[in-house]
Design a protein around this motif. Structure first.
Motif, PDB file in Angstrom:
ATOM      1  N   ARG A 300      38.856  36.402  30.322  1.00 39.83           N
ATOM      2  CA  ARG A 300      39.133  37.643  31.024  1.00 39.83           C
ATOM      3  C   ARG A 300      39.734  37.310  32.395  1.00 39.83           C
ATOM      4  NH1 ARG A 300      35.631  37.842  27.356  1.00 39.83           N
ATOM      5  NH2 ARG A 300      35.076  35.854  28.298  1.00 39.83           N
ATOM      6  N   VAL A 301      40.773  38.079  32.780  1.00 39.82           N
ATOM      7  CA  VAL A 301      41.315  37.949  34.132  1.00 39.82           C
ATOM      8  C   VAL A 301      40.995  39.284  34.814  1.00 39.82           C
ATOM      9  CG1 VAL A 301      43.389  37.672  35.540  1.00 39.82           C
ATOM     10  CG2 VAL A 301      43.187  36.421  33.371  1.00 39.82           C
ATOM     11  N   LEU A 302      40.074  39.231  35.775  1.00 42.21           N
ATOM     12  CA  LEU A 302      39.722  40.454  36.505  1.00 42.21           C
ATOM     13  C   LEU A 302      40.656  40.562  37.706  1.00 42.21           C
ATOM     14  CD1 LEU A 302      37.908  42.850  37.365  1.00 42.21           C
ATOM     15  CD2 LEU A 302      36.377  41.195  38.456  1.00 42.21           C
ATOM     16  N   ILE A 303      41.336  41.707  37.800  1.00 42.77           N
ATOM     17  CA  ILE A 303      42.211  41.917  38.954  1.00 42.77           C
ATOM     18  C   ILE A 303      41.586  42.980  39.862  1.00 42.77           C
ATOM     19  CG2 ILE A 303      44.544  42.532  39.729  1.00 42.77           C
ATOM     20  CD1 ILE A 303      45.703  41.493  37.220  1.00 42.77           C
ATOM     21  N   LEU A 304      41.533  42.637  41.131  1.00 41.75           N
ATOM     22  CA  LEU A 304      41.068  43.588  42.150  1.00 41.75           C
ATOM     23  C   LEU A 304      42.191  43.719  43.159  1.00 41.75           C
ATOM     24  CD1 LEU A 304      37.596  41.870  42.644  1.00 41.75           C
ATOM     25  CD2 LEU A 304      38.004  43.982  41.369  1.00 41.75           C
ATOM     26  N   ASP A 305      42.059  44.637  44.100  1.00 46.04           N
ATOM     27  CA  ASP A 305      43.001  44.664  45.217  1.00 46.04           C
ATOM     28  C   ASP A 305      42.179  44.793  46.500  1.00 46.04           C
ATOM     29  OD1 ASP A 305      42.293  47.317  45.368  1.00 46.04           O
ATOM     30  OD2 ASP A 305      44.249  48.124  44.827  1.00 46.04           O
ATOM     31  N   ILE A 309      37.902  45.327  46.383  1.00 52.94           N
ATOM     32  CA  ILE A 309      37.303  43.995  46.364  1.00 52.94           C
ATOM     33  C   ILE A 309      35.777  44.039  46.264  1.00 52.94           C
ATOM     34  CG2 ILE A 309      36.867  43.325  48.780  1.00 52.94           C
ATOM     35  CD1 ILE A 309      38.954  41.085  48.135  1.00 52.94           C
ATOM     36  N   ASP A 310      35.182  45.088  46.835  1.00 54.60           N
ATOM     37  CA  ASP A 310      33.721  45.180  46.788  1.00 54.60           C
ATOM     38  C   ASP A 310      33.209  45.665  45.435  1.00 54.60           C
ATOM     39  OD1 ASP A 310      33.608  44.310  49.373  1.00 54.60           O
ATOM     40  OD2 ASP A 310      33.777  46.361  50.203  1.00 54.60           O
ATOM     41  N   LYS A 320      32.464  36.266  32.059  1.00 56.95           N
ATOM     42  CA  LYS A 320      31.741  35.102  31.542  1.00 56.95           C
ATOM     43  C   LYS A 320      32.206  33.881  32.320  1.00 56.95           C
ATOM     44  CE  LYS A 320      31.322  37.136  26.989  1.00 56.95           C
ATOM     45  NZ  LYS A 320      31.871  37.239  25.663  1.00 56.95           N
ATOM     46  N   SER A 321      31.447  32.814  32.166  1.00 57.50           N
ATOM     47  CA  SER A 321      31.795  31.614  32.930  1.00 57.50           C
ATOM     48  C   SER A 321      33.196  31.129  32.558  1.00 57.50           C
ATOM     49  CB  SER A 321      30.718  30.554  32.666  1.00 57.50           C
ATOM     50  OG  SER A 321      31.282  29.356  32.296  1.00 57.50           O
ATOM     51  N   GLY A 322      33.968  30.738  33.558  1.00 56.11           N
ATOM     52  CA  GLY A 322      35.332  30.267  33.318  1.00 56.11           C
ATOM     53  C   GLY A 322      36.381  31.359  33.460  1.00 56.11           C
ATOM     54  N   ASP A 323      35.949  32.630  33.590  1.00 54.32           N
ATOM     55  CA  ASP A 323      36.921  33.719  33.750  1.00 54.32           C
ATOM     56  C   ASP A 323      37.592  33.636  35.128  1.00 54.32           C
ATOM     57  OD1 ASP A 323      36.400  34.641  31.246  1.00 54.32           O
ATOM     58  OD2 ASP A 323      35.103  36.305  31.864  1.00 54.32           O
ATOM     59  N   ILE A 324      38.722  34.343  35.260  1.00 51.14           N
ATOM     60  CA  ILE A 324      39.502  34.262  36.501  1.00 51.14           C
ATOM     61  C   ILE A 324      39.400  35.600  37.246  1.00 51.14           C
ATOM     62  CG2 ILE A 324      41.877  34.062  37.404  1.00 51.14           C
ATOM     63  CD1 ILE A 324      42.545  32.330  34.984  1.00 51.14           C
ATOM     64  N   VAL A 325      39.239  35.515  38.566  1.00 48.70           N
ATOM     65  CA  VAL A 325      39.253  36.753  39.377  1.00 48.70           C
ATOM     66  C   VAL A 325      40.407  36.653  40.384  1.00 48.70           C
ATOM     67  CG1 VAL A 325      37.937  38.292  40.882  1.00 48.70           C
ATOM     68  CG2 VAL A 325      36.731  36.935  39.159  1.00 48.70           C
ATOM     69  N   LEU A 326      41.274  37.660  40.358  1.00 47.38           N
ATOM     70  CA  LEU A 326      42.428  37.677  41.265  1.00 47.38           C
ATOM     71  C   LEU A 326      42.309  38.862  42.223  1.00 47.38           C
ATOM     72  CD1 LEU A 326      45.422  37.385  38.738  1.00 47.38           C
ATOM     73  CD2 LEU A 326      44.171  35.530  39.843  1.00 47.38           C
ATOM     74  N   VAL A 327      42.792  38.672  43.443  1.00 47.14           N
ATOM     75  CA  VAL A 327      42.959  39.825  44.330  1.00 47.14           C
ATOM     76  C   VAL A 327      44.465  39.993  44.532  1.00 47.14           C
ATOM     77  CG1 VAL A 327      42.559  40.788  46.617  1.00 47.14           C
ATOM     78  CG2 VAL A 327      40.739  39.537  45.463  1.00 47.14           C
ATOM     79  N   TYR A 344      38.251  34.043  45.692  1.00 44.90           N
ATOM     80  CA  TYR A 344      39.194  34.640  44.757  1.00 44.90           C
ATOM     81  C   TYR A 344      40.548  33.959  44.879  1.00 44.90           C
ATOM     82  CZ  TYR A 344      35.766  38.434  45.232  1.00 44.90           C
ATOM     83  OH  TYR A 344      34.628  39.168  45.277  1.00 44.90           O
ATOM     84  N   SER A 345      41.354  34.118  43.802  1.00 50.23           N
ATOM     85  CA  SER A 345      42.750  33.678  43.903  1.00 50.23           C
ATOM     86  C   SER A 345      43.542  34.876  44.411  1.00 50.23           C
ATOM     87  CB  SER A 345      43.274  33.262  42.548  1.00 50.23           C
ATOM     88  OG  SER A 345      42.517  32.186  42.074  1.00 50.23           O
ATOM     89  N   LEU A 346      44.314  34.652  45.470  1.00 53.09           N
ATOM     90  CA  LEU A 346      45.072  35.757  46.059  1.00 53.09           C
ATOM     91  C   LEU A 346      46.495  35.763  45.509  1.00 53.09           C
ATOM     92  CD1 LEU A 346      43.935  35.330  49.785  1.00 53.09           C
ATOM     93  CD2 LEU A 346      42.839  36.615  47.940  1.00 53.09           C
ATOM     94  N   VAL A 347      46.953  36.955  45.110  1.00 48.64           N
ATOM     95  CA  VAL A 347      48.316  37.067  44.580  1.00 48.64           C
ATOM     96  C   VAL A 347      48.968  38.358  45.065  1.00 48.64           C
ATOM     97  CG1 VAL A 347      47.849  35.771  42.440  1.00 48.64           C
ATOM     98  CG2 VAL A 347      47.540  38.246  42.452  1.00 48.64           C
ATOM     99  N   SER A 348      50.276  38.385  44.904  1.00 51.53           N
ATOM    100  CA  SER A 348      50.995  39.634  45.087  1.00 51.53           C
ATOM    101  C   SER A 348      52.064  39.681  43.999  1.00 51.53           C
ATOM    102  CB  SER A 348      51.654  39.686  46.470  1.00 51.53           C
ATOM    103  OG  SER A 348      52.620  40.725  46.471  1.00 51.53           O
ATOM    104  N   VAL A 349      51.882  40.615  43.094  1.00 54.18           N
ATOM    105  CA  VAL A 349      52.890  40.728  42.028  1.00 54.18           C
ATOM    106  C   VAL A 349      54.206  41.190  42.641  1.00 54.18           C
ATOM    107  CG1 VAL A 349      53.450  41.832  39.827  1.00 54.18           C
ATOM    108  CG2 VAL A 349      51.091  41.244  40.321  1.00 54.18           C
ATOM    109  N   LYS A 350      54.096  41.948  43.727  1.00 55.05           N
ATOM    110  CA  LYS A 350      55.297  42.482  44.372  1.00 55.05           C
ATOM    111  C   LYS A 350      56.160  41.362  44.956  1.00 55.05           C
ATOM    112  CE  LYS A 350      56.743  45.997  47.629  1.00 55.05           C
ATOM    113  NZ  LYS A 350      56.271  46.925  48.667  1.00 55.05           N
ATOM    114  N   THR A 351      55.544  40.439  45.679  1.00 50.49           N
ATOM    115  CA  THR A 351      56.329  39.375  46.328  1.00 50.49           C
ATOM    116  C   THR A 351      56.355  38.081  45.514  1.00 50.49           C
ATOM    117  OG1 THR A 351      54.438  38.455  47.524  1.00 50.49           O
ATOM    118  CG2 THR A 351      55.647  40.253  48.607  1.00 50.49           C
TER     119      THR A 351
END
Ligand SMILES: Nc1nc2c(ncn2[C@@H]2O[C@H](COP(=O)(O)OP(=O)(O)OP(=O)(O)O)[C@@H](O)[C@H]2O)c(=O)[nH]1
Ligand SMILES: [Mg+2]
Length: 445
Positions: A300-305, A309-310, A320-327, A344-351
Motif C-alpha cells: 500500500r502507498v498511503l498518500i497524505l498532503d 498529515i495528522d 502493514k509493515s513495509g508499506d510506503i507513506v508519502l506527503v 515520510y517521503s516528501l513529493v510533489s506530483v506537480k513539480t
C-alpha cells in the motif's frame, strides 16, 4: 457433452484479425488426411512445403504446410499446420472446409496442450509454463514461463517423487516379507533421507510466494484521504491520463487499475477513492471497495498532503509493515523538510519533486518481492496447496517410522505424499512403486 479424443480438432493458432500470416493447427487421427481433403500433394513430415489449397474445386490459398507425424508432435498425435495468408476470407474458407468433414471439430480452449499432457508429451506444470509464457508481459515473467515450460519445475518434482517412491519401496518390501525386521541401520538411514527431503520441501515452499506474485503481478494500492493527489500520482506513474483528477474532494469512486513494468517486473497499481466519513451512498461504496482492494494488495502507498498529515493514524488499520507513506503537494506548503523527511517521503506530483526516488523504491520492492533469480519456484496456489499436503503426509510417515507404526500405514503415507506431487504434474503412477521394489531394493539376500 464430453468431447472425444477420437475427434480431429482444429483452430486458429494465431491472433484473430488481419495479418500477414495466420496459422491453423489440426491435430488428431484425421490430420494426415488434410492433403487429400484440401487437394494438395503430401510432403515428408517436418518439411515445410508450398502448396495450393483447394476445396470443392475452388482455390482457398497458397500456403506453407507442415506435417508432424505422431508421436513426434506437440500433442503426440498427427498434427498438420497450415500457414495461411492472414485474411479473413482465407481463414474462413479453410475453417468451413474443415468443419464440414466427418470427425473434425473446433478445438476447445487449451485442448492441444491438454492432449499433449494426456499423451505424455509434457506434464501439467510444463503446460502451465506455456500458458504463462503466452501471457507474459514483462521480462521476469517471460523468464519464469520459459523456465517452467522447459521442465525445471517438473524435474524438481520428479526428483522428490522418486525419493518418495524409494522410501515407500523400502517399506513395501518389508510388508511383503513380514518375517524380516527393518534393520536398525536401514531404518536410521531411511529416517535421515526422509528428513532431508522434508527439509528440501520446506525450503522450497518457504519462498514468500515470489513466483506466484511474479506470475500475477505485484498489487499496489494507492490510498489516502480525498484530494491529496492519489490519481495525479497514478497518472504520473503510468505516464497516461488514466484517472480523472480535480480539486473537488471525492472525485475517484471506482478502482482504476493500471499495469506497469518496473525493471522487468509486473506491477498493478490501483487508484482508489479517498477514504473519509461520507453520507453519499455512491462515495461510501467507493470507499468500501478501496478498503477491500487495499487489504488484499501486496503493498500500500498511503498518500497524505500537508493538510491531512495528522490523519495518518486513521489509516493504521490498513497499513502493514513495509508499506510506503508519502506527503504530496510539498510545493504548496512551507514544510520543515529535514524533520519530515525522516518520517515520510516528501513529493510533489506537480513539480516532480521526489517522484523518481519513489519510483526507484517501488522498483526495488518489486525486485525483492518477485525476484526469483532464475530459480525454480512455485508459480500457482495449487502447487503450494499440494506441496503442503505432501509435507503433511511425509511428516506422518516420519512420525510412524520413529514410533514403530504399522508398516502398512507408513507405506500409505508415502503413497499419499507421492500422490500429492502427482496431482501437480498430472502423473499419478503409484503402481510403479512395485517396480522400484524389485529393481532397486535387494531382497534376495
Ligand atoms: N499544488 C499541488 N497540487 C497538486 C499536486 N498533486 C495533485 N494536485 C492537485 O490536487 C487536486 C487533487 O488531485 P487528485 O489527484 O484528483 O486527488 P485524489 O487524491 O485522487 O482525490 P480524490 O479522487 O478526490 O480522492 C488536483 O487539483 C490536482 O491538480 C501537487 O503536488 N501540488
Ligand atoms: Mg482520485
Amino acid at each position: 457433452m464430453v468431447n472425444s479424443y477420437d475427434d480431429t480438432i482444429f483452430s486458429l493458432a494465431t491472433a484473430v484479425g488481419r495479418s500477414a500470416t495466420a496459422t491453423i493447427r489440426i491435430s488428431g487421427p484425421r490430420a494426415a488426411d488434410i492433403p487429400k481433403l484440401l487437394g494438395f500433394a503430401r510432403s515428408e513430415p517436418k518439411i515445410a512445403s508450398l502448396r495450393i489449397l483447394k476445396y470443392q474445386k475452388k482455390k482457398l490459398d497458397q500456403s506453407i504446410v507442415l506435417f508432424f507425424k505422431g508421436p513426434e508432435s506437440y500433442t503426440g498425435e498427427d498434427v498438420m499446420e497450415l500457414h495461411l495468408h492472414g485474411g479473413q476470407a482465407v481463414i474462413e474458407g479453410v475453417c468451413s472446409a474443415l468443419s464440414a468433414q466427418e470427425g473434425f471439430r473446433f478445438a476447445e480452449n487449451g485442448e492441444f496442450s491438454k492432449r499433449a499432457v494426456i499423451n505424455g508429451r509434457i506434464d501439467l506444470t510444463e503446460a502451465e509454463g506455456i500458458n504463462d509464457l503466452i501471457n507474459a508481459e514483462t521480462e521476469a515473467q517471460r523468464d519464469q514461463g520459459l523456465n517452467q515450460l522447459g521442465g525445471a519445475l517438473r524435474c524438481q518434482l520428479e526428483k522428490w517423487s522418486n525419493d518418495l517412491k524409494g522410501f515407500g519401496a523400502h517399506i513395501e518390501a518389508y510388508i511383503d516379507f513380514p518375517d524380516e525386521q527393518i534393520p536398525e541401520s536401514v531404518l536410521n538411514d531411511l529416517l535421515q533421507r526422509v528428513e532431508e527431503t522434508n527439509r528440501e520441501l520446506i525450503d522450497f515452499t518457504d519462498d514468500d510466494r515470489k513466483g506466484e506474485i511474479l506470475r500475477s503481478g505485484l498489487k499496489v494500492a494507492i490510498i489516502g484521504p480525498p484530494n491529496v493527489g492519489k490519481s495525479s500520482f497514478v497518472n504520473w506513474l503510468t505516464k497516461r491520463d488514466i484517472a480523472i483528477t480535480s480539486d473537488k474532494a471525492g472525485t475517484t469512486r471506482d478502482i482504476v487499475e493500471a499495469h506497469l513494468d518496473l525493471g522487468g517486473f509486473p506491477v498493478t497499481v490501483a487508484d482508489t477513492a479517498g477514504i473519509r466519513v461520507s453520507e453519499d451512498t455512491i462515495e461510501r461504496e467507493g470507499i468500501r471497495r478501496a478498503r477491500i482492494w487495499a487489504e488484499s494488495a501486496d503493498l500500500r502507498v498511503l498518500i497524505l498532503d500537508p493538510e491531512t498529515i495528522d490523519d495518518a493514524n486513521a489509516f493504521s488499520d490498513l497499513l502493514k509493515s513495509g508499506d510506503i507513506v508519502l506527503v504530496n503537494k510539498v510545493d504548496r506548503a512551507i514544510i520543515d523538510k529535514k524533520t519530515m523527511d525522516t518520517v515520510y517521503s516528501l513529493v510533489s506530483v506537480k513539480t516532480g519533486y521526489g517522484l523518481e526516488s519513489i519510483l526507484s523504491e517501488l522498483t526495488t520492492i518489486a525486485k525483492k518481492r518477485m525476484g526469483t533469480q532464475g530459480l525454480t519456484t512455485i508459480t500457482q496456489a495449487r502447487h503450494r496447496a499440494r506441496l503442503n499436503d505432501c509435507l503433511a503426509a511425509l511428516k506422518k510417515a516420519h512420525f510412524g517410522l520413529k514410533n514403530n507404526a504399522d508398516l502398512e500405514l507408513i507405506a500409505e503415507d508415502f503413497r499419499s505424499a507421492i500422490y500429492c506431487i502427482g496431482r501437480i504434474t498430472g502423473h499419478i503412477d503409484i503402481e510403479d512403486l512395485l517396480d522400484v521394489v524389485f529393481n532397486e531394493f535387494c531382497i534376495g539376500k
